[in-house]
Motif scaffolding. Structure first.
Motif, PDB file in Angstrom:
ATOM      1  N   GLN A   1      99.885 -57.641  68.213  1.00  0.00           N
ATOM      2  CA  GLN A   1      99.606 -57.083  69.539  1.00  0.00           C
ATOM      3  C   GLN A   1      99.841 -55.567  69.553  1.00  0.00           C
TER       4      GLN A   1
ATOM      5  N   SER B   1     103.767 -60.347  67.361  1.00  0.00           N
ATOM      6  CA  SER B   1     104.166 -59.146  68.099  1.00  0.00           C
ATOM      7  C   SER B   1     103.593 -57.907  67.428  1.00  0.00           C
ATOM      8  N   ARG B   2     103.613 -57.889  66.106  1.00  0.00           N
ATOM      9  CA  ARG B   2     103.061 -56.726  65.408  1.00  0.00           C
ATOM     10  C   ARG B   2     101.545 -56.674  65.535  1.00  0.00           C
TER      11      ARG B   2
ATOM     12  N   GLN C   1     105.857 -65.742  65.339  1.00  0.00           N
ATOM     13  CA  GLN C   1     105.986 -64.995  66.592  1.00  0.00           C
ATOM     14  C   GLN C   1     106.192 -63.511  66.316  1.00  0.00           C
ATOM     15  N   GLU C   2     107.023 -63.237  65.310  1.00  0.00           N
ATOM     16  CA  GLU C   2     107.313 -61.839  64.966  1.00  0.00           C
ATOM     17  C   GLU C   2     106.028 -61.163  64.485  1.00  0.00           C
TER      18      GLU C   2
ATOM     19  N   GLY D   1      98.514 -58.817  77.455  1.00  0.00           N
ATOM     20  CA  GLY D   1      98.815 -59.493  76.185  1.00  0.00           C
ATOM     21  C   GLY D   1      97.620 -60.247  75.629  1.00  0.00           C
TER      22      GLY D   1
ATOM     23  N   TYR E   1     103.742 -67.733  71.945  1.00  0.00           N
ATOM     24  CA  TYR E   1     103.550 -66.488  71.202  1.00  0.00           C
ATOM     25  C   TYR E   1     103.486 -65.256  72.102  1.00  0.00           C
ATOM     26  N   TRP E   2     103.812 -65.402  73.357  1.00  0.00           N
ATOM     27  CA  TRP E   2     103.783 -64.279  74.295  1.00  0.00           C
ATOM     28  C   TRP E   2     104.635 -63.132  73.743  1.00  0.00           C
ATOM     29  N   ALA E   3     104.044 -61.944  73.636  1.00  0.00           N
ATOM     30  CA  ALA E   3     104.712 -60.845  72.932  1.00  0.00           C
ATOM     31  C   ALA E   3     105.340 -59.821  73.867  1.00  0.00           C
TER      32      ALA E   3
END
Lengths: 305, 525
Positions: free
Chosen positions: B482, B479-480, B475-476, B332, B340-342
């Motif tokens: 990453q 994720s994108r 956060q969302e 990650g 913010y861990w995805a």
């Protein structure tokens, strides 16, 4: 003046006589040389070093850059005779391949220094008006200690094996050129040179056939020292990080890798250190032997006892 | 352990305790602790600080020293929240367009002058010009002095992440006297408001700082909190000694010549783990180990080739060797367990060491043996070690990888060139600590991305990230981000490495942090 016939050639019988005498002298010289204990020991050490380098591919149990993260800093064991480094690479294999780098650099530097030194030295003594020009330039270079100059050059050129060779050649050429110049100066005053000129030999023939052939022995002795010093200097350059870049193994950079771990993994620095020490000892013994055999005064002294 | 020493130590302790009790006033005395005033502590680090003008550099070697001398309006707490340090607080208007900072009163600079809003405005205006991360003030249209202890920021647009990036210690927006505001980078008088003040800097030897006796402690706290809190300087002097050789650093520590080694080699740490004279401090995780590819030149301009590199790498081997064993595997672009861990996004590409698949991808990419030049340096040991392992693994799949090892400053200038390198090993220390914005800012416009050619989609996601209003939204977006990282394979995450620090056993109160905090540390005996 430019007689192109062969009156320079001596009558056949005389030529045969000269050749035989020369052979006898050479045999005696070699016999004395190998009869000299320190030369013999030095020669054997160097021969072993050379053979190790030549046979590295077969002798090394592992690839020199093969990484094994499960065996990091492993102490000497049956699996890794000399232990492993911080990458889990086998020290024995790296040392064996490292001798290859040392030898290669040593040989190239000797050849290049020999050529450069001979050309510059001969030009300086044979072409009079070039003498001051060349020798003052070389004096300038000699003002720097050889190894220091090599470090500076290698640092400026960037770390690579070729650049290390160039740096060492530049550093060792002035001394070699001086040796050549000195002996050419002596030889070119000899009567046989005058004779050769008298019978109409060209400059090329005089220089190569008569002058250089007779001025070679001091050069050979000088070059053995250049060889020895090159091996040490290469180790110094690699240790300082201006030799062959990683991951290539060289005795100097293996020691450099190990210096941070001297207390935790002494084997990394100690074994290549021993190899360098032994190689240098061998070359010094050889050099001592050569000096003893070639120096007429010392020989007389010993024979007198 | 001679009686006189103990006595004098005790005497000093009592003195300090009573001074503390007096100064602490109504807050109650923390006199129970046996802090010792005085003494000289030596910290050793590997390289010179590039500058002691804190604004102009983002280097760790500078931060280690500077953060003991300078302070910011806002900074991070121990748990990485922005907290006021020189500010009393901030009031943000509902529309997010005005920030009214009130300042703490009575804070003195090292030259004895009181800090006012004029100094703050002057410092921040200077930061806009010389600051190493000056773009963090880009959202600020105007800085207005609205009172002797009040400064108002007028924003260009609402920026929900502004306070976080403003608090960043990467190249801190420190407050210096207004007289220094016109100074060119590196030409200030090195005056700040911190608990220690500058004495001298002898390059390649040491930096000395001494206790600032008129330091104005932040009495709102009971103790230290991250970059802020209530700071108390006990030591007379702190010397940051520069010793490049790790072996020599350890030897100096063992001999007692230095008190703290800022970066301890792991083999030495293991050897000294049981030593009664040495205390080890483990910081885990400390940094990302990363590998950045140059998208501007072949063969790394081809995404198939980059994917081949990604799947060829065995991250565990690289991390075990580069970190000397202090690491955790993590695909990650944030630390596990942080906000913010995805999750598993991208994990299917991570730590594969898949030779067959890499070779298939290389064939697809049409790779025909072009040189893959890995830029690295020996000065940060993890860089050089990672490069060696990466090169070996890439050679193993048929990539013609060569290492170009130069010194750190040269590496930094080469990587800013568009050509001449394909891969670059980098420890990202402070950026991941700062959170997703700090990390992704280095990979997107307007800064120059580490992988040279900006990716428009990643750039757009970054804009979305910094303007996301709620944490969930951000956060969302992250994720994108990453997911995008594992589509373009432009920067490769190798893993998380730790930092081992070590100190002499008589160093008390030292809590490892993003810089060696020299306040609230004392020497015993």
């Amino acid at each position: 003046m430019t007689a192109d016939a062969g009156p320079a050639a001596a009558p056949p019988s005389l030529a045969r006589e000269v050749a035989r005498a020369r052979r006898r002298r050479r045999q005696g010289f070699l016999k004395r040389l190998f009869g000299h204990p320190s030369f013999l020991i030095g020669f054997m050490i160097l021969a072993a070093f050379t053979m190790t380098a030549l046979l590295a591919e077969w002798l090394a149990p592992y690839g020199p850059t093969r990484i094994n993260y499960r065996a990091i800093l492993a102490p000497p064991s049956a699996e890794h005779w000399l232990g492993t480094d911080g990458f889990g690479r086998d020290i024995l294999s790296r040392v064996i391949h490292g001798t290859q780098v040392s030898l290669r650099i040593g040989i190239y530097v000797v050849v290049l220094t020999g050529i450069m030194g001979t050309v510059l030295g001969t030009l300086a003594s044979y072409v009079r008006w070039l003498d001051a020009l060349i020798m003052r330039g070389l004096d300038g270079l000699m003002a720097f200690p050889g190894v220091l100059l090599a470090i500076a050059l290698a640092a400026a050129l960037g770390p690579s094996e070729t650049n290390a060779m160039i740096a060492l050649t530049v550093a060792f050429t002035p001394r070699t050129a001086r040796v050549v110049r000195a002996s050419v100066l002596v030889v070119q005053e000899m009567q046989y040179i005058e004779a050769a000129r008298a019978v109409g030999a060209g400059h090329g023939r005089i220089v190569f056939r008569y002058i250089l052939a007779n001025a070679l022995s001091p050069l050979i002795v000088q070059l053995t020292f250049v060889f020895a010093v090159s091996i040490i200097a290469e180790a110094i350059l690699s240790f300082l990080g201006v030799g062959p870049p990683p991951p290539a193994p060289s005795l100097g950079n293996i020691i450099a890798d190990g210096r941070s771990y001297v207390q935790e993994a002494w084997w990394i620095a100690v074994f290549p250190g021993i190899v360098i020490a032994v190689a240098v000892l061998g070359l010094n013994l050889m050099g001592d032997g050569l000096r003893d055999v070639l120096d007429p005064r010392q020989r007389l002294g010993r024979d007198g006892h | 352990m001679r009686p006189q020493l103990q006595q004098s130590g005790l005497f000093r302790a009592i003195t300090v305790a009573s001074v503390l009790a007096l100064s602490a006033g109504a807050l109650g005395a923390p006199a129970a602790l046996a802090q010792v005033q005085g003494g000289e502590l030596v910290v050793v680090q590997g390289s010179n600080p590039p500058s002691l003008d804190a604004m102009v550099t983002s280097s760790q070697a500078s931060r280690n020293i500077n953060m003991n001398m300078y302070e910011t309006l806002y900074g991070f707490s121990e748990d990485v929240r922005p907290i006021p340090i020189l500010a009393e607080g901030v009031e943000i208007s509902d529309d997010g367009l005005t920030y009214v900072f009130t300042l703490r009163q009575g804070v003195l600079f090292h030259n004895g002058k009181e800090m006012t809003s004029e100094d703050v405005k002057a410092s921040l205006e200077r930061y806009r010009v010389v600051g190493a991360t000056a773009n963090k003030l880009d959202p600020v249209r105007e800085i207005e002095v609205t009172g002797p202890y009040e400064v108002t920021f007028h924003m260009v647009a609402p920026t929900p992440t502004f306070l976080e990036s403003f608090s960043s210690p990467r190249a801190p927006a420190v407050i210096i006297p207004a007289e220094d505001a016109e100074a060119e980078a590196g030409r200030t008088s090195l005056i700040g408001t911190g608990p220690y003040r500058f004495v001298e800097f002898v390059p390649d030897s040491h930096v000395t700082i001494e206790r600032f006796d008129d330091y104005t402690a932040d009495t709102r706290h009971d103790g230290v909190d991250g970059f802020g809190g209530r700071k108390t300087a006990y030591l007379d002097r702190v010397i940051f000694r520069i010793i490049p050789e790790p072996g020599a650093q350890v030897a100096a520590l063992e001999a007692g010549e230095v008190h703290i080694v800022e970066q301890m080699p792991m083999p030495a740490a293991r050897r000294l783990a049981d030593s009664p004279d040495i205390t080890l401090y483990e910081n885990m995780p400390w940094a990302f180990t990363t590998f950045h590819l140059n998208l501007n030149v072949p063969p790394t301009d081809n995404v198939k080739f980059r994917e081949a590199v990604q799947v060829a790498l065995d991250m565990e081997a690289i991390m075990a060797i580069s970190s000397e064993g202090l690491y955790q595997l993590n695909h990650g672009w944030q630390y596990p367990g942080t906000a913010y861990w995805a999750g598993d996004i991208g994990a299917e590409y991570y730590n594969l060491g898949d030779v067959d698949r890499a070779q298939e991808l290389l064939a697809e990419a049409g790779y025909d043996g072009e040189t893959f030049s890995i830029l690295t340096d020996p000065n940060i040991p993890q860089h050089g070690r990672a490069a060696v392992v990466i090169a070996e693994q890439l050679n193993g799949v048929g990539i013609n990888a060569v290492i170009n090892q130069v010194d750190w400053p040269t590496a930094l200038s080469i990587r800013l060139q568009d050509e001449g390198w394909n891969g670059w090993t980098l420890q990202m220390g402070i950026e991941p600590y700062l959170g997703p914005v700090g990390t992704i800012a280095t990979l997107t416009s307007p800064a120059r991305p580490h992988f040279v050619v900006p990716d428009p989609e990643l750039d757009a996601l970054y804009q979305e990230l910094i303007s996301g209003v709620t944490l969930e939204e951000r956060q969302e977006t992250f994720s994108r981000i990453q997911a995008r990282m594992y589509e373009i394979f432009a920067s490769i995450k190798i893993g998380d490495s730790g930092l081992m620090q070590a100190g002499r056993a008589n160093v008390q109160g030292f809590i490892p942090f993003r810089f060696p905090r020299m306040h609230d540390v004392w020497l015993e005996g």
